[in-house]
Structure formats: structure tokens, C-alpha cells
Design a protein around this motif. Structure first.
Motif, PDB file in Angstrom:
ATOM      1  N   TYR A 247       0.833  -1.205   0.000  1.00 20.86           N
ATOM      2  CA  TYR A 247       0.000   0.000   0.000  1.00 20.86           C
ATOM      3  C   TYR A 247       0.868   1.257   0.000  1.00 20.86           C
ATOM      4  CZ  TYR A 247      -4.707   1.838   0.286  1.00 20.86           C
ATOM      5  OH  TYR A 247      -5.903   2.426  -0.030  1.00 20.86           O
ATOM      6  N   ARG A 248       2.036   1.179   0.631  1.00 21.26           N
ATOM      7  CA  ARG A 248       2.938   2.335   0.637  1.00 21.26           C
ATOM      8  C   ARG A 248       3.420   2.651  -0.779  1.00 21.26           C
ATOM      9  NH1 ARG A 248       6.117   0.670   4.273  1.00 21.26           N
ATOM     10  NH2 ARG A 248       7.834  -0.076   2.966  1.00 21.26           N
ATOM     11  N   GLY A 362      -8.162  -3.202  -3.466  1.00 20.35           N
ATOM     12  CA  GLY A 362      -7.628  -4.558  -3.395  1.00 20.35           C
ATOM     13  C   GLY A 362      -6.458  -4.731  -2.453  1.00 20.35           C
ATOM     14  N   LEU A 363      -5.667  -3.676  -2.258  1.00 18.95           N
ATOM     15  CA  LEU A 363      -4.482  -3.793  -1.405  1.00 18.95           C
ATOM     16  C   LEU A 363      -4.777  -3.480   0.060  1.00 18.95           C
ATOM     17  CD1 LEU A 363      -1.765  -2.140  -3.701  1.00 18.95           C
ATOM     18  CD2 LEU A 363      -2.039  -4.573  -3.179  1.00 18.95           C
ATOM     19  N   TYR A 376      -4.870   7.266   1.576  1.00 21.59           N
ATOM     20  CA  TYR A 376      -4.535   7.291   0.148  1.00 21.59           C
ATOM     21  C   TYR A 376      -4.964   8.621  -0.477  1.00 21.59           C
ATOM     22  CZ  TYR A 376      -5.124   6.286  -4.849  1.00 21.59           C
ATOM     23  OH  TYR A 376      -5.097   6.354  -6.221  1.00 21.59           O
ATOM     24  N   HIS A 377      -6.215   9.002  -0.269  1.00 27.39           N
ATOM     25  CA  HIS A 377      -6.732  10.229  -0.875  1.00 27.39           C
ATOM     26  C   HIS A 377      -6.153  11.479  -0.225  1.00 27.39           C
ATOM     27  CE1 HIS A 377      -9.643   8.647  -3.723  1.00 27.39           C
ATOM     28  NE2 HIS A 377     -10.035   7.773  -2.820  1.00 27.39           N
ATOM     29  N   ALA A 378      -6.008  11.468   1.097  1.00 24.60           N
ATOM     30  CA  ALA A 378      -5.541  12.669   1.795  1.00 24.60           C
ATOM     31  C   ALA A 378      -4.116  13.038   1.392  1.00 24.60           C
ATOM     32  CB  ALA A 378      -5.625  12.464   3.300  1.00 24.60           C
ATOM     33  N   LEU A 379      -3.222  12.072   1.353  1.00 25.36           N
ATOM     34  CA  LEU A 379      -1.827  12.370   1.002  1.00 25.36           C
ATOM     35  C   LEU A 379      -1.696  12.748  -0.473  1.00 25.36           C
ATOM     36  CD1 LEU A 379       0.153   9.696   3.064  1.00 25.36           C
ATOM     37  CD2 LEU A 379      -0.344  12.087   3.608  1.00 25.36           C
ATOM     38  N   ALA A 428       5.756   0.937 -12.457  1.00 25.93           N
ATOM     39  CA  ALA A 428       6.240  -0.413 -12.740  1.00 25.93           C
ATOM     40  C   ALA A 428       6.533  -1.205 -11.457  1.00 25.93           C
ATOM     41  CB  ALA A 428       7.499  -0.337 -13.601  1.00 25.93           C
ATOM     42  N   ARG A 429       6.634  -0.519 -10.313  1.00 27.20           N
ATOM     43  CA  ARG A 429       6.926  -1.183  -9.042  1.00 27.20           C
ATOM     44  C   ARG A 429       5.675  -1.411  -8.190  1.00 27.20           C
ATOM     45  NH1 ARG A 429       9.455   0.951  -5.280  1.00 27.20           N
ATOM     46  NH2 ARG A 429      10.519  -0.908  -4.502  1.00 27.20           N
ATOM     47  N   LEU A 430       4.498  -1.054  -8.710  1.00 32.69           N
ATOM     48  CA  LEU A 430       3.276  -1.211  -7.930  1.00 32.69           C
ATOM     49  C   LEU A 430       3.009  -2.678  -7.596  1.00 32.69           C
ATOM     50  CD1 LEU A 430       0.926   1.302  -9.794  1.00 32.69           C
ATOM     51  CD2 LEU A 430       1.768   1.531  -7.433  1.00 32.69           C
ATOM     52  N   ALA A 431       2.570  -2.917  -6.374  1.00 33.95           N
ATOM     53  CA  ALA A 431       2.164  -4.262  -5.979  1.00 33.95           C
ATOM     54  C   ALA A 431       0.753  -4.527  -6.487  1.00 33.95           C
ATOM     55  CB  ALA A 431       2.211  -4.404  -4.457  1.00 33.95           C
TER      56      ALA A 431
END
Length: 437
Positions: A247-248, A362-363, A376-379, A428-431
Motif C-alpha cells: 500500500y505504501r 484490493g491492497l 490514500y486520498h488525503a496524502l 512499474a513497481r506497484l504491488a
């Protein structure tokens, strides 16, 4: 990540809930098309606003959006008092719609106001109303996405989100079309009317359509028995979302892309109007074409994400949308068609939006998704707001006399292009979440 609790709805009820959420998306987006940031920007320009004020139009709601970190706690407190997630969602949306008419009210009879302090007060009212409207909407959106996470089964989620994105694009497209027709009709029937009048009327009609969009939500299954309806340990869960590697990575990508988009936000809003001489109707026509393309692409993109995974689709689409600021850099009074090319490239935002929506649901923890959605939305909003304000402030400082304006515009567009390209390796590094039914 723990699995979600069982869904005991009948197949017919599931299909009905999906249709109702899609209908809500159409009407809300229809209202949004009539009350766009472009419209509010033009209202501010009518009041004599400059670069930093224009930046605040878009940035202030983003800063207010940081307060959505409190949304999970609000949902928890409401649940403890017997008020469900659905009721909080509907109440927050309704309150945001009630506040919205204050924005066009700020420009009422503005040409008759000659006092500088009075005009500044009008601009402050416009920005404040726009900010409060978004703040209330943001609280509602956290509740809505948590709710959608329960309504849409994981194995069909990307396809359903693709359909929802298509409905949002269709709604915006029709809304923009109505706003263009309203402005043109107003000018034809009332040629002596002030320019702000049709824009204010457009905002009022948009608010009414947003209110209408709440009817389908009111008929949708509340999913009140699901664990996510009442967030657990809200503040501790916010930290947990940042601690989880997958998620990070998603948050880092979203923040980077939001920052890149924000840096050129004010410049992209002013350049077509001040340098290229484009009219409100022309820009809205380009937005309408973009949303039409997104509406057509979104269902297909949802299928691509289900087949190939969000990471590959987002990475490919990001390569396309990154070139948008480059088109603004190439645009000049004799070649303003480059702006149309930028909007054509931005059709590829549809698969990015669907992919990110799929990942943010999903994560996260399906039994406690509201804190993940809030952070997620706030940052992302904070990153977007900071760079958007910086871009507007930079324009005002370096181009106050317009002698170096073109150079500042070029620098911002070039920086925006490079930052968007640098988002590609992050994509490209997204989980990716495990595929579960």
C-alpha cells in the motif's frame, strides 16, 4: 491480507446495487460537468484573480482534503451512535450540494463592485465555498468507496469499476455539453448579459443534478453488517496503511503523480485563456471530447486490468498522459491545436483511474478499508495542493508584469512533463492484490 466477509445478497440484488451505483455516478458526474474547476476558474478571472488566486481555486480544496483523515473516525463515532455508513455518506453529500451555490453567488453583480477590498472578499468567498464543498464531498467519498468495496466482488471489481468510470465520463461529457449550450444560448438570447451569468446558472443546475444523484444511493443496499461499515482503530489503521509495503508503494505513486499534475495546474488553467485566446466554450469542448474518449475506453480498460493486472496497464497509460504538458509547451497562438492533442492523450487517464481504484480497494484490508482509503486520498490531495499552489505562486512572482510569462509557462510545462515521465518507473513497481473471488 484477511479475506472479506461473505456476501449474502442474492444475484439479482447484487446486479440491482451495481446499476444503482452506476446511476449515481452518471448524475453526480453530470452535475460535476456543469460545476467544473474550469468554470470556477473563469468565475475567479471575472473577479480579477491572478495566478496565485487561481492556484488556490484548485489547491485549497486539496488542503481541506487532508481533513478526510478524520473520516474513518467520523464513521466509527457515527456507528457507535447507531448511524450507519450509508447515512453518513448521504448526509455529507447532501451538505456539500447545499454549500455549492455559494460559489456562483460570490460573482453576483461583480462588475458593479469597484472597491478592491470588496472584490478580494468576493474571491475569498468563492474559494471558501469551493473548499467547503469539497471537504464535505471528501468525507462522503471515503464512505462511498468503503461501501463500494463491499458492493463490488473482488473477482469482478476491475470490470465494474471500468463501467463506473465510463458512467462518470458520460456524465461529465453531457454536463459539459449542457454548460456549453447554456452559455451559447445565453449569449444569443441575452447578448448584453454579463459573462458570469450563464456560468452561475450552470453551477446552480449542476447542484440540482448532484442532489438528484443521491436518490439511487438511498436505494442501494447499505451492507451495514459488513465489518468495514464501522472502521476499527481508525487512527492506528492509518499508520498501518503506511507501514504495509504494497500500500505504501501505491501511496508513493499516487502522491508523485498528484504532485506532477498539481505543478502545472494553474498554468494549464491560464495559458489557453490568456496566451492562446481560447474561450470557455472551446476548452469545455475539448474536455467533452476527452471524456467521450474515456467513456469509450473505460470498459475495455477494466477488462485489460482484469486480464493483465493493474500494474502493466497503468505503466503503459502513464507513458501517454505524461506527454500532455509537452503539448502545452508546443502550443502557440498560431498552433493552439496542440492543446487538443494534450486532451486526446489524457483519454489514457481512464485506465490509470480504474487501475488505481482497483488497487486502493484490493491492497487494503477489506474488513477495515476506510482508513486505507482516507490516507490514500488525503496524502495525494496534499501533494497535489502543495505543488499546485507553488506553480501559481511561481507564476505570480516571475511573471507579474507578463514580460517573462511565456518563459515561466515553458518552464512549468517542461517540469510537468519530466515529473510525469519519472512516475513511470514508480508505476512499474506497484504491488498487485491476490485474485480472490
Amino acid at each position: 491480507m484477511p479475506a472479506a466477509a461473505a456476501d449474502h445478497r442474492t444475484p439479482a440484488r447484487r446486479r440491482r446495487d451495481v446499476r444503482l451505483t452506476l446511476l449515481n455516478a452518471v448524475f453526480w458526474a453530470l452535475g460535476n460537468g456543469l460545476v467544473s474547476t474550469t468554470l470556477v476558474t473563469y468565475l475567479a478571472l471575472e473577479l480579477g484573480a491572478r495566478g496565485v488566486a487561481i492556484a488556490w481555486i484548485a489547491a485549497a480544496p486539496r488542503f481541506a482534503g487532508v481533513l478526510r483523515l478524520a473520516a474513518p473516525s467520523i464513521l466509527r463515532a457515527a456507528a457507535d451512535r447507531g448511524v450507519g455508513r450509508k447515512a453518513v455518506c448521504l448526509a455529507a453529500f447532501a451538505a456539500s450540494v447545499a454549500v455549492l451555490p455559494l460559489a456562483p453567488a460570490a460573482v453576483w453583480d461583480a462588475p458593479a463592485v469597484s472597491d478592491g477590498r470588496a472584490l478580494t472578499g468576493r474571491i475569498v468567498l468563492l474559494v471558501s465555498a469551493w473548499c467547503l464543498y469539497h471537504l464535505l464531498e471528501y468525507v462522503a467519498v471515503v464512505a462511498l468507496w468503503s461501501w463500494i468495496g463491499d458492493l463490488y466482488p473482488p473477482r469482478l471489481r476491475s470490470q465494474l469499476l471500468g463501467r463506473r468510470e465510463s458512467c462518470l465520463s458520460v456524465g461529465r461529457l453531457v454536463g459539459v455539453g449542457v454548460s456549453i449550450l447554456l452559455a451559447a444560448a445565453w449569449a444569443g438570447l441575452l447578448p448584453g448579459a454579463p459573462r458570469w451569468a450563464p456560468l452561475a446558472a450552470s453551477a446552480s443546475v449542476g447542484a440540482a443534478l448532484m442532489a438528484l444523484s443521491l436518490v439511487p444511493l438511498a436505494l442501494t443496499t447499505a451492507m451495514a453488517s459488513r465489518p468495514s461499515a464501522a472502521p476499527q482503530s481508525p487512527w492506528r489503521s492509518l499508520r498501518r496503511a503506511l507501514a504495509e509495503s504494497g500500500y505504501r508503494r501505491l501511496i508513493v505513486f499516487n502522491c508523485w503523480l498528484s504532485a506532477a499534475n498539481g505543478l502545472t495546474g494553474a498554468a494549464q488553467g491560464m495559458y489557453p485563456f490568456r496566451v492562446l485566446g481560447m474561450q470557455y466554450e472551446q476548452l469545455q469542448s475539448l474536455r467533452a471530447a476527452m471524456w467521450g474518449g474515456q467513456a469509450a475506453l473505460a470498459p475495455v480498460a477494466g477488462n485489460w486490468i482484469a486480464r493483465f493486472g493493474p500494474r502493466r496497464v497503468i505503466t503503459t497509460a502513464q507513458l501517454l498522459v505524461a506527454c500532455g504538458p509537452l503539448c502545452f509547451l508546443l502550443a502557440a497562438p498560431g498552433s493552439s491545436w496542440w492543446i487538443a492533442v494534450a486532451f486526446a492523450l489524457w483519454v489514457a487517464y481512464a485506465p490509470i483511474n480504474i487501475g488505481l481504484d482497483t488497487l486502493k480497494l484490493g491492497l487494503g484490508d477489506p474488513k477495515n478499508n476506510a482508513p486505507y482509503l482516507a490516507v490514500y486520498h488525503a496524502l495525494g490531495d496534499l501533494s497535489n495542493g502543495l505543488t499546485m499552489l507553488a506553480g501559481g505562486l511561481l507564476y505570480d512572482l516571475l511573471a507579474a508584469g507578463d514580460q517573462r510569462a511565456l518563459r515561466v509557462y515553458a518552464s512549468l510545462f517542461l517540469a510537468g512533463w519530466l515529473l510525469r515521465l519519472l512516475a513511470v518507473p514508480l508505476a512499474a513497481r506497484l504491488a498487485e492484490p491476490s485474485r480472490r473471488g
